[in-house]
Write a protein that holds these residues in place. Structure first.
Motif, PDB file in Angstrom:
ATOM      1  N   LYS A  77       0.843  -1.192   0.000  1.00  0.00           N
ATOM      2  CA  LYS A  77       0.000   0.000   0.000  1.00  0.00           C
ATOM      3  C   LYS A  77       0.879   1.244   0.000  1.00  0.00           C
ATOM      4  O   LYS A  77       1.750   1.415   0.847  1.00  0.00           O
ATOM      5  CB  LYS A  77      -0.945   0.008   1.198  1.00  0.00           C
ATOM      6  CG  LYS A  77      -2.003   1.103   1.109  1.00  0.00           C
ATOM      7  CD  LYS A  77      -3.132   0.873   2.059  1.00  0.00           C
ATOM      8  CE  LYS A  77      -4.275   1.816   1.777  1.00  0.00           C
ATOM      9  NZ  LYS A  77      -5.417   1.553   2.657  1.00  0.00           N
ATOM     10  N   LEU A  78       0.644   2.112  -0.978  1.00  0.00           N
ATOM     11  CA  LEU A  78       1.388   3.360  -1.106  1.00  0.00           C
ATOM     12  C   LEU A  78       0.731   4.486  -0.327  1.00  0.00           C
ATOM     13  O   LEU A  78       1.389   5.445   0.063  1.00  0.00           O
ATOM     14  CB  LEU A  78       1.484   3.765  -2.581  1.00  0.00           C
ATOM     15  CG  LEU A  78       2.223   2.800  -3.498  1.00  0.00           C
ATOM     16  CD1 LEU A  78       2.005   3.188  -4.950  1.00  0.00           C
ATOM     17  CD2 LEU A  78       3.703   2.779  -3.149  1.00  0.00           C
ATOM     18  N   GLY A  79      -0.560   4.388  -0.123  1.00  0.00           N
ATOM     19  CA  GLY A  79      -1.309   5.427   0.582  1.00  0.00           C
ATOM     20  C   GLY A  79      -2.765   5.363   0.200  1.00  0.00           C
ATOM     21  O   GLY A  79      -3.200   4.456  -0.523  1.00  0.00           O
ATOM     22  N   GLU A  80      -3.514   6.330   0.700  1.00  0.00           N
ATOM     23  CA  GLU A  80      -4.926   6.388   0.343  1.00  0.00           C
ATOM     24  C   GLU A  80      -5.384   7.829   0.301  1.00  0.00           C
ATOM     25  O   GLU A  80      -4.780   8.711   0.905  1.00  0.00           O
ATOM     26  CB  GLU A  80      -5.798   5.556   1.289  1.00  0.00           C
ATOM     27  CG  GLU A  80      -5.876   6.042   2.707  1.00  0.00           C
ATOM     28  CD  GLU A  80      -6.726   5.133   3.585  1.00  0.00           C
ATOM     29  OE1 GLU A  80      -6.773   3.917   3.360  1.00  0.00           O
ATOM     30  OE2 GLU A  80      -7.363   5.674   4.496  1.00  0.00           O
ATOM     31  N   GLY A  81      -6.440   8.037  -0.445  1.00  0.00           N
ATOM     32  CA  GLY A  81      -7.082   9.335  -0.551  1.00  0.00           C
ATOM     33  C   GLY A  81      -8.573   9.143  -0.415  1.00  0.00           C
ATOM     34  O   GLY A  81      -9.044   8.035  -0.137  1.00  0.00           O
ATOM     35  N   MET A  82      -9.308  10.221  -0.624  1.00  0.00           N
ATOM     36  CA  MET A  82     -10.758  10.166  -0.429  1.00  0.00           C
ATOM     37  C   MET A  82     -11.419  11.168  -1.372  1.00  0.00           C
ATOM     38  O   MET A  82     -10.886  12.257  -1.593  1.00  0.00           O
ATOM     39  CB  MET A  82     -11.061  10.517   1.024  1.00  0.00           C
ATOM     40  CG  MET A  82     -12.494  10.393   1.437  1.00  0.00           C
ATOM     41  SD  MET A  82     -12.702  10.763   3.204  1.00  0.00           S
ATOM     42  CE  MET A  82     -11.864   9.379   3.936  1.00  0.00           C
ATOM     43  N   THR A  83     -12.570  10.785  -1.911  1.00  0.00           N
ATOM     44  CA  THR A  83     -13.317  11.742  -2.721  1.00  0.00           C
ATOM     45  C   THR A  83     -13.827  12.857  -1.816  1.00  0.00           C
ATOM     46  O   THR A  83     -14.141  12.626  -0.656  1.00  0.00           O
ATOM     47  CB  THR A  83     -14.488  11.073  -3.465  1.00  0.00           C
ATOM     48  OG1 THR A  83     -15.377  10.493  -2.515  1.00  0.00           O
ATOM     49  CG2 THR A  83     -14.002  10.016  -4.440  1.00  0.00           C
ATOM     50  N   LYS A  84     -13.894  14.054  -2.374  1.00  0.00           N
ATOM     51  CA  LYS A  84     -14.282  15.217  -1.577  1.00  0.00           C
ATOM     52  C   LYS A  84     -15.677  15.749  -1.921  1.00  0.00           C
ATOM     53  O   LYS A  84     -16.173  16.640  -1.274  1.00  0.00           O
ATOM     54  CB  LYS A  84     -13.254  16.328  -1.753  1.00  0.00           C
ATOM     55  CG  LYS A  84     -11.902  15.968  -1.169  1.00  0.00           C
ATOM     56  CD  LYS A  84     -10.933  17.106  -1.300  1.00  0.00           C
ATOM     57  CE  LYS A  84      -9.579  16.887  -0.692  1.00  0.00           C
ATOM     58  NZ  LYS A  84      -9.146  15.584  -0.349  1.00  0.00           N
ATOM     59  N   LYS A  85     -16.273  15.193  -2.969  1.00  0.00           N
ATOM     60  CA  LYS A  85     -17.604  15.662  -3.364  1.00  0.00           C
ATOM     61  C   LYS A  85     -18.479  14.479  -3.753  1.00  0.00           C
ATOM     62  O   LYS A  85     -17.973  13.395  -4.038  1.00  0.00           O
ATOM     63  CB  LYS A  85     -17.508  16.652  -4.523  1.00  0.00           C
ATOM     64  CG  LYS A  85     -17.004  16.029  -5.820  1.00  0.00           C
ATOM     65  CD  LYS A  85     -16.982  17.043  -6.954  1.00  0.00           C
ATOM     66  CE  LYS A  85     -16.700  16.351  -8.270  1.00  0.00           C
ATOM     67  NZ  LYS A  85     -16.878  17.223  -9.403  1.00  0.00           N
ATOM     68  N   ALA A  86     -19.769  14.701  -3.747  1.00  0.00           N
ATOM     69  CA  ALA A  86     -20.695  13.679  -4.239  1.00  0.00           C
ATOM     70  C   ALA A  86     -20.466  13.528  -5.736  1.00  0.00           C
ATOM     71  O   ALA A  86     -20.220  14.509  -6.438  1.00  0.00           O
ATOM     72  CB  ALA A  86     -22.138  14.087  -3.968  1.00  0.00           C
ATOM     73  N   LEU A  87     -20.512  12.290  -6.210  1.00  0.00           N
ATOM     74  CA  LEU A  87     -20.355  12.022  -7.636  1.00  0.00           C
ATOM     75  C   LEU A  87     -21.686  11.550  -8.200  1.00  0.00           C
ATOM     76  O   LEU A  87     -22.174  10.475  -7.858  1.00  0.00           O
ATOM     77  CB  LEU A  87     -19.275  10.959  -7.877  1.00  0.00           C
ATOM     78  CG  LEU A  87     -17.858  11.371  -7.523  1.00  0.00           C
ATOM     79  CD1 LEU A  87     -16.902  10.196  -7.720  1.00  0.00           C
ATOM     80  CD2 LEU A  87     -17.416  12.563  -8.336  1.00  0.00           C
ATOM     81  N   TYR A  88     -22.260  12.386  -9.052  1.00  0.00           N
ATOM     82  CA  TYR A  88     -23.510  12.044  -9.711  1.00  0.00           C
ATOM     83  C   TYR A  88     -23.197  11.204 -10.954  1.00  0.00           C
ATOM     84  O   TYR A  88     -22.041  11.103 -11.359  1.00  0.00           O
ATOM     85  CB  TYR A  88     -24.281  13.328 -10.056  1.00  0.00           C
ATOM     86  CG  TYR A  88     -24.778  14.015  -8.807  1.00  0.00           C
ATOM     87  CD1 TYR A  88     -26.004  13.666  -8.259  1.00  0.00           C
ATOM     88  CD2 TYR A  88     -23.989  14.957  -8.156  1.00  0.00           C
ATOM     89  CE1 TYR A  88     -26.447  14.261  -7.078  1.00  0.00           C
ATOM     90  CE2 TYR A  88     -24.417  15.553  -6.983  1.00  0.00           C
ATOM     91  CZ  TYR A  88     -25.650  15.206  -6.456  1.00  0.00           C
ATOM     92  OH  TYR A  88     -26.072  15.779  -5.286  1.00  0.00           O
ATOM     93  N   PRO A  89     -24.178  10.577 -11.558  1.00  0.00           N
ATOM     94  CA  PRO A  89     -23.904   9.760 -12.738  1.00  0.00           C
ATOM     95  C   PRO A  89     -23.080  10.522 -13.784  1.00  0.00           C
ATOM     96  O   PRO A  89     -23.353  11.688 -14.068  1.00  0.00           O
ATOM     97  CB  PRO A  89     -25.300   9.422 -13.264  1.00  0.00           C
ATOM     98  CG  PRO A  89     -26.143   9.382 -12.015  1.00  0.00           C
ATOM     99  CD  PRO A  89     -25.601  10.516 -11.169  1.00  0.00           C
ATOM    100  N   ALA A  90     -22.049   9.867 -14.284  1.00  0.00           N
ATOM    101  CA  ALA A  90     -21.125  10.379 -15.303  1.00  0.00           C
ATOM    102  C   ALA A  90     -20.129  11.403 -14.773  1.00  0.00           C
ATOM    103  O   ALA A  90     -19.300  11.878 -15.522  1.00  0.00           O
ATOM    104  CB  ALA A  90     -21.861  10.936 -16.508  1.00  0.00           C
ATOM    105  N   GLU A  91     -20.161  11.735 -13.496  1.00  0.00           N
ATOM    106  CA  GLU A  91     -19.183  12.676 -12.939  1.00  0.00           C
ATOM    107  C   GLU A  91     -17.930  11.942 -12.498  1.00  0.00           C
ATOM    108  O   GLU A  91     -17.963  10.757 -12.168  1.00  0.00           O
ATOM    109  CB  GLU A  91     -19.759  13.421 -11.735  1.00  0.00           C
ATOM    110  CG  GLU A  91     -20.619  14.583 -12.085  1.00  0.00           C
ATOM    111  CD  GLU A  91     -20.887  15.484 -10.904  1.00  0.00           C
ATOM    112  OE1 GLU A  91     -20.904  16.700 -11.105  1.00  0.00           O
ATOM    113  OE2 GLU A  91     -21.084  14.981  -9.777  1.00  0.00           O
TER     114      GLU A  91
END
Length: 146
Positions: A77-91
């Motif tokens: 494992k090199l690391g991890e991140g996290m999404t910061k916004k809601a992802l709607y379809p196709a985003e």
């Protein structure tokens, strides 16, 4: 057959009389996948472009794990991140990590980079329609300027 039918709004799991939802949209779910590319300008890093190809939104806070080699086969494992916004379809949203002192095998593409979406997250209220595309392989190869 009951003598008097229970009203829709009093029946558990229903209360949907006025929703006007067509059957194919009622059970829509998100479906996350990613593409991987290296960040070669400035400090070396790996970027995962997380995309929702499903038919429903997914909230912010999806954990993205980055690995040198296949995590199911002992990848590191090199690391991890996290999404910061809601992802709607196709985003899509880019999630990146810096990799201090990357190995030669990582930067020359000999060892693949893997991204795992929803990596080790606790139980949550949303559920994906497919999870077999949550582990994605790519390359960390950077072209040498020349």
């Amino acid at each position: 057959m009951p003598v008097a039918e229970t009203p829709n709004w009093k029946a558990d799991g229903l209360n949907n009389y006025r929703q006007n939802v067509q059957p194919e949209g009622e059970f829509s779910a998100p479906d996350l996948t990613a593409t991987i590319f290296p960040r070669c300008d400035g400090p070396y890093g790996i970027v995962a472009r997380v995309r929702n190809i499903g038919q429903a939104a997914v909230p912010a806070g999806v954990v993205v794990g980055f690995y040198e080699g296949d995590p199911d086969m002992g990848g590191v494992k090199l690391g991890e991140g996290m999404t910061k916004k809601a992802l709607y379809p196709a985003e899509a949203e880019d999630v990146a990590i810096d990799v201090a002192n990357p190995s030669m095998a990582l930067t020359d593409g000999a060892t693949p980079v893997y991204v795992v979406l929803d990596d080790g997250m606790p139980e949550h209220l949303w559920q994906e329609c497919r999870t077999e595309n949550n582990k994605v392989a790519g390359s960390g190869y950077c072209l040498e300027p020349g």
